[in-house]
Design a protein around this motif. Structure first.
Motif, mmCIF file in Angstrom:
data_model
loop_
_atom_site.group_PDB
_atom_site.id
_atom_site.type_symbol
_atom_site.label_atom_id
_atom_site.label_comp_id
_atom_site.label_asym_id
_atom_site.label_seq_id
_atom_site.Cartn_x
_atom_site.Cartn_y
_atom_site.Cartn_z
ATOM 1 N N GLU A 38 38.350 28.674 48.131
ATOM 2 C CA GLU A 38 37.980 29.705 47.161
ATOM 3 C C GLU A 38 36.585 29.422 46.612
ATOM 4 O O GLU A 38 35.771 30.338 46.461
ATOM 5 N N LEU A 42 33.296 31.900 47.082
ATOM 6 C CA LEU A 42 32.543 32.339 45.908
ATOM 7 C C LEU A 42 31.081 31.920 46.014
ATOM 8 O O LEU A 42 30.172 32.687 45.701
ATOM 9 N N ARG A 43 30.837 30.701 46.467
ATOM 10 C CA ARG A 43 29.470 30.185 46.620
ATOM 11 C C ARG A 43 28.678 31.015 47.628
ATOM 12 O O ARG A 43 27.538 31.418 47.367
ATOM 13 N N ASP A 46 28.767 35.143 46.197
ATOM 14 C CA ASP A 46 28.158 35.441 44.896
ATOM 15 C C ASP A 46 26.882 34.662 44.623
ATOM 16 O O ASP A 46 25.952 35.190 44.029
ATOM 17 N N GLN A 52 30.041 39.749 53.168
ATOM 18 C CA GLN A 52 31.348 39.142 53.421
ATOM 19 C C GLN A 52 31.566 38.850 54.908
ATOM 20 O O GLN A 52 32.157 37.832 55.249
ATOM 21 N N VAL A 70 37.730 35.440 47.845
ATOM 22 C CA VAL A 70 36.763 35.825 46.811
ATOM 23 C C VAL A 70 37.488 36.497 45.641
ATOM 24 O O VAL A 70 37.223 36.180 44.469
ATOM 25 N N ALA A 73 39.354 33.816 43.664
ATOM 26 C CA ALA A 73 38.422 32.946 42.935
ATOM 27 C C ALA A 73 37.823 33.668 41.740
ATOM 28 O O ALA A 73 37.728 33.099 40.641
ATOM 29 N N ARG A 74 37.430 34.911 41.908
ATOM 30 C CA ARG A 74 36.849 35.675 40.804
ATOM 31 C C ARG A 74 37.860 35.869 39.681
ATOM 32 O O ARG A 74 37.514 35.784 38.499
#
Length: 91
Positions: A38, A42-43, A46, A52, A70, A73-74
């Protein structure tokens, strides 16, 4: 019986193992675990601004799997920020 989890390519590591609100002892906080995959999703999406599809290729997973990572994680990051929880980064 479910399928085995596809190995994921993880290149980034968190700077710290935990982020928490200031001034509140850790034993008084609810904690959420952010898995390594996750964090990496995200890294890539974002922080590095990858599309994606490109991030999914970099991690060795499908685009749908990356989108699920994603999203998860968000949600965890937002939950920690809004509700004052500790975010634990799993190695």
């Amino acid at each position: 019986m479910g399928r085995n989890k596809i190995p994921r390519v993880i290149c980034g590591k968190p700077a710290d193992s935990c982020f928490k609100p200031n001034g509140i002892p850790m034993n008084q906080l609810a904690q959420l675990d952010l898995a390594a995959d996750e964090f990496e999703a995200l890294r890539l999406v974002d922080l590095q601004g990858m599309h994606q599809q490109d991030a999914a290729v970099a991690m060795g997973v499908s685009r749908q799997t990356l989108a699920n990572l994603v999203k998860s994680a968000r949600f965890k990051v937002a939950d920690c920020l809004v509700n004052g929880k500790a975010l634990m980064m799993c190695p």
